[in-house]
Design a protein around this motif. Sequence first.
Motif, PDB file in Angstrom:
ATOM      1  N   ASN A 174       0.861  -1.184   0.000  1.00  0.00           N
ATOM      2  CA  ASN A 174       0.000   0.000   0.000  1.00  0.00           C
ATOM      3  C   ASN A 174       0.898   1.234   0.000  1.00  0.00           C
ATOM      4  OD1 ASN A 174      -2.249   1.581   0.045  1.00  0.00           O
ATOM      5  ND2 ASN A 174      -2.676   1.293   2.218  1.00  0.00           N
ATOM      6  N   LEU A 175       1.668   1.365  -1.064  1.00  0.00           N
ATOM      7  CA  LEU A 175       2.715   2.368  -1.145  1.00  0.00           C
ATOM      8  C   LEU A 175       2.152   3.771  -1.310  1.00  0.00           C
ATOM      9  CD1 LEU A 175       5.747   2.830  -1.277  1.00  0.00           C
ATOM     10  CD2 LEU A 175       5.614   2.468  -3.726  1.00  0.00           C
ATOM     11  N   SER A 176       2.728   4.694  -0.569  1.00  0.00           N
ATOM     12  CA  SER A 176       2.331   6.089  -0.637  1.00  0.00           C
ATOM     13  C   SER A 176       3.519   6.905  -1.136  1.00  0.00           C
ATOM     14  CB  SER A 176       1.903   6.562   0.755  1.00  0.00           C
ATOM     15  OG  SER A 176       1.519   7.903   0.720  1.00  0.00           O
ATOM     16  N   LEU A 177       3.318   7.616  -2.229  1.00  0.00           N
ATOM     17  CA  LEU A 177       4.370   8.456  -2.786  1.00  0.00           C
ATOM     18  C   LEU A 177       4.268   9.858  -2.206  1.00  0.00           C
ATOM     19  CD1 LEU A 177       4.257   7.449  -6.555  1.00  0.00           C
ATOM     20  CD2 LEU A 177       5.938   6.761  -4.859  1.00  0.00           C
ATOM     21  N   PRO A 178       5.353  10.581  -2.159  1.00  0.00           N
ATOM     22  CA  PRO A 178       6.692  10.226  -2.607  1.00  0.00           C
ATOM     23  C   PRO A 178       7.433   9.370  -1.589  1.00  0.00           C
ATOM     24  CG  PRO A 178       6.715  12.464  -1.790  1.00  0.00           C
ATOM     25  CD  PRO A 178       5.284  11.992  -1.721  1.00  0.00           C
ATOM     26  N   VAL A 179       8.480   8.712  -2.082  1.00  0.00           N
ATOM     27  CA  VAL A 179       9.398   7.961  -1.237  1.00  0.00           C
ATOM     28  C   VAL A 179      10.679   8.788  -1.179  1.00  0.00           C
ATOM     29  CG1 VAL A 179      10.786   5.863  -1.037  1.00  0.00           C
ATOM     30  CG2 VAL A 179       8.404   5.721  -1.822  1.00  0.00           C
ATOM     31  N   ILE A 180      11.206   8.956   0.031  1.00  0.00           N
ATOM     32  CA  ILE A 180      12.403   9.766   0.238  1.00  0.00           C
ATOM     33  C   ILE A 180      13.548   8.862   0.670  1.00  0.00           C
ATOM     34  CG2 ILE A 180      13.431  11.645   1.593  1.00  0.00           C
ATOM     35  CD1 ILE A 180      11.163  12.570  -0.273  1.00  0.00           C
ATOM     36  N   ASP A 181      14.705   9.076   0.055  1.00  0.00           N
ATOM     37  CA  ASP A 181      15.950   8.476   0.507  1.00  0.00           C
ATOM     38  C   ASP A 181      16.818   9.645   0.955  1.00  0.00           C
ATOM     39  OD1 ASP A 181      18.530   7.503   0.826  1.00  0.00           O
ATOM     40  OD2 ASP A 181      18.449   6.203  -0.921  1.00  0.00           O
ATOM     41  N   LYS A 182      16.910   9.803   2.256  1.00  0.00           N
ATOM     42  CA  LYS A 182      17.687  10.919   2.828  1.00  0.00           C
ATOM     43  C   LYS A 182      18.969  10.335   3.406  1.00  0.00           C
ATOM     44  CE  LYS A 182      17.443  14.475   6.351  1.00  0.00           C
ATOM     45  NZ  LYS A 182      16.603  14.970   7.452  1.00  0.00           N
ATOM     46  N   ASP A 183      19.994  10.311   2.576  1.00  0.00           N
ATOM     47  CA  ASP A 183      21.302   9.792   2.961  1.00  0.00           C
ATOM     48  C   ASP A 183      21.195   8.384   3.542  1.00  0.00           C
ATOM     49  OD1 ASP A 183      24.088  10.246   2.942  1.00  0.00           O
ATOM     50  OD2 ASP A 183      24.057  10.641   5.096  1.00  0.00           O
ATOM     51  N   GLY A 184      20.358   7.563   2.902  1.00  0.00           N
ATOM     52  CA  GLY A 184      20.200   6.164   3.305  1.00  0.00           C
ATOM     53  C   GLY A 184      18.999   5.888   4.192  1.00  0.00           C
ATOM     54  N   GLU A 185      18.400   6.923   4.768  1.00  0.00           N
ATOM     55  CA  GLU A 185      17.176   6.754   5.559  1.00  0.00           C
ATOM     56  C   GLU A 185      15.997   6.817   4.599  1.00  0.00           C
ATOM     57  OE1 GLU A 185      14.542   8.973   9.028  1.00  0.00           O
ATOM     58  OE2 GLU A 185      16.379   9.920   8.303  1.00  0.00           O
ATOM     59  N   ILE A 186      15.205   5.744   4.567  1.00  0.00           N
ATOM     60  CA  ILE A 186      14.086   5.632   3.630  1.00  0.00           C
ATOM     61  C   ILE A 186      12.781   5.853   4.384  1.00  0.00           C
ATOM     62  CG2 ILE A 186      12.970   4.162   1.895  1.00  0.00           C
ATOM     63  CD1 ILE A 186      15.961   4.764   1.340  1.00  0.00           C
ATOM     64  N   PHE A 187      11.925   6.734   3.841  1.00  0.00           N
ATOM     65  CA  PHE A 187      10.597   6.916   4.424  1.00  0.00           C
ATOM     66  C   PHE A 187       9.623   7.381   3.348  1.00  0.00           C
ATOM     67  CE2 PHE A 187      13.170  10.630   5.349  1.00  0.00           C
ATOM     68  CZ  PHE A 187      12.375  11.717   5.014  1.00  0.00           C
ATOM     69  N   THR A 188       8.341   7.200   3.660  1.00  0.00           N
ATOM     70  CA  THR A 188       7.280   7.526   2.705  1.00  0.00           C
ATOM     71  C   THR A 188       6.344   8.567   3.316  1.00  0.00           C
ATOM     72  OG1 THR A 188       5.761   5.826   3.504  1.00  0.00           O
ATOM     73  CG2 THR A 188       7.335   5.161   1.802  1.00  0.00           C
ATOM     74  N   ASN A 189       5.444   9.017   2.484  1.00  0.00           N
ATOM     75  CA  ASN A 189       4.422   9.971   2.910  1.00  0.00           C
ATOM     76  C   ASN A 189       3.305   9.214   3.617  1.00  0.00           C
ATOM     77  OD1 ASN A 189       2.695  12.121   3.201  1.00  0.00           O
ATOM     78  ND2 ASN A 189       2.036  12.110   1.085  1.00  0.00           N
ATOM     79  N   SER A 190       3.610   8.685   4.801  1.00  0.00           N
ATOM     80  CA  SER A 190       2.605   7.921   5.540  1.00  0.00           C
ATOM     81  C   SER A 190       2.104   8.668   6.770  1.00  0.00           C
ATOM     82  CB  SER A 190       3.191   6.566   5.960  1.00  0.00           C
ATOM     83  OG  SER A 190       4.338   6.776   6.755  1.00  0.00           O
ATOM     84  N   GLU A 191       2.592   9.868   6.980  1.00  0.00           N
ATOM     85  CA  GLU A 191       2.183  10.696   8.111  1.00  0.00           C
ATOM     86  C   GLU A 191       1.340  11.845   7.573  1.00  0.00           C
ATOM     87  OE1 GLU A 191       5.908  11.959   9.757  1.00  0.00           O
ATOM     88  OE2 GLU A 191       6.564   9.920  10.132  1.00  0.00           O
ATOM     89  N   PRO A 192       0.843  12.703   8.441  1.00  0.00           N
ATOM     90  CA  PRO A 192       0.254  13.933   7.888  1.00  0.00           C
ATOM     91  C   PRO A 192       1.303  14.630   7.019  1.00  0.00           C
ATOM     92  CG  PRO A 192      -0.272  13.736  10.209  1.00  0.00           C
ATOM     93  CD  PRO A 192       0.698  12.631   9.883  1.00  0.00           C
ATOM     94  N   PHE A 193       0.887  15.175   5.912  1.00  0.00           N
ATOM     95  CA  PHE A 193       1.815  15.692   4.908  1.00  0.00           C
ATOM     96  C   PHE A 193       2.765  16.748   5.467  1.00  0.00           C
ATOM     97  CE2 PHE A 193       2.764  18.265   1.011  1.00  0.00           C
ATOM     98  CZ  PHE A 193       3.550  17.303   0.397  1.00  0.00           C
ATOM     99  N   GLU A 194       2.277  17.630   6.331  1.00  0.00           N
ATOM    100  CA  GLU A 194       3.132  18.663   6.904  1.00  0.00           C
ATOM    101  C   GLU A 194       4.246  18.049   7.747  1.00  0.00           C
ATOM    102  OE1 GLU A 194      -0.285  18.711   7.131  1.00  0.00           O
ATOM    103  OE2 GLU A 194      -0.493  20.112   5.467  1.00  0.00           O
ATOM    104  N   GLU A 195       3.925  16.979   8.474  1.00  0.00           N
ATOM    105  CA  GLU A 195       4.934  16.277   9.280  1.00  0.00           C
ATOM    106  C   GLU A 195       5.939  15.569   8.376  1.00  0.00           C
ATOM    107  OE1 GLU A 195       5.294  16.444  12.647  1.00  0.00           O
ATOM    108  OE2 GLU A 195       3.719  17.958  12.467  1.00  0.00           O
ATOM    109  N   PHE A 196       5.459  15.030   7.293  1.00  0.00           N
ATOM    110  CA  PHE A 196       6.338  14.381   6.308  1.00  0.00           C
ATOM    111  C   PHE A 196       7.350  15.386   5.765  1.00  0.00           C
ATOM    112  CE2 PHE A 196       6.921  13.773   1.680  1.00  0.00           C
ATOM    113  CZ  PHE A 196       7.666  12.596   1.691  1.00  0.00           C
ATOM    114  N   LEU A 197       6.890  16.583   5.403  1.00  0.00           N
ATOM    115  CA  LEU A 197       7.785  17.611   4.882  1.00  0.00           C
ATOM    116  C   LEU A 197       8.828  18.022   5.918  1.00  0.00           C
ATOM    117  CD1 LEU A 197       5.281  19.883   2.909  1.00  0.00           C
ATOM    118  CD2 LEU A 197       6.865  18.179   1.980  1.00  0.00           C
ATOM    119  N   LYS A 198       8.418  18.157   7.179  1.00  0.00           N
ATOM    120  CA  LYS A 198       9.353  18.510   8.246  1.00  0.00           C
ATOM    121  C   LYS A 198      10.430  17.435   8.403  1.00  0.00           C
ATOM    122  CE  LYS A 198       6.085  21.170  11.012  1.00  0.00           C
ATOM    123  NZ  LYS A 198       5.328  21.212  12.271  1.00  0.00           N
TER     124      LYS A 198
END
Length: 117
Positions: free
Chosen positions: A89-113
């Motif tokens: 149940n993949l939610s885009l976008p997927v972020i690779d931040k220097d090897g840390e992988i996470f998706t937009n699975s939180e409230p969007f504002e928290e995801f951006l932070k």
Amino acid sequence: MKNLLIAIFCISFAYSAVVKNIGEDDKSKHTITKTIIVYGSDTCHFCVDTKQFLKDKKVTFVYYDVDVNEEKLKEMLFKLRKANISTSNLSLPVIDKDGEIFTNSEPFEEFLKKILE
């Protein structure tokens, strides 16, 4: 040969931290610039908003549209599986931040932070 050089550049840029000297006088001070990779789709409003947010914050990032780049789609899925993140149940976008992988699975504002932390 040109494609090989481009691939080498992309790999070195996307997968390694860049260490720069801060000043000539103090060689012991260094800063590490983290690489942010955004896997998304140009038809996804969260992906478009994420790219705009990063541009507005003047954050350097690499963006791959996984709808048109099958190799990057496979790369993204591999990274998600390796990070034990479900792809069912993949939610885009997927972020690779220097090897840390996470998706937009939180409230969007928290995801951006989280991208900027």
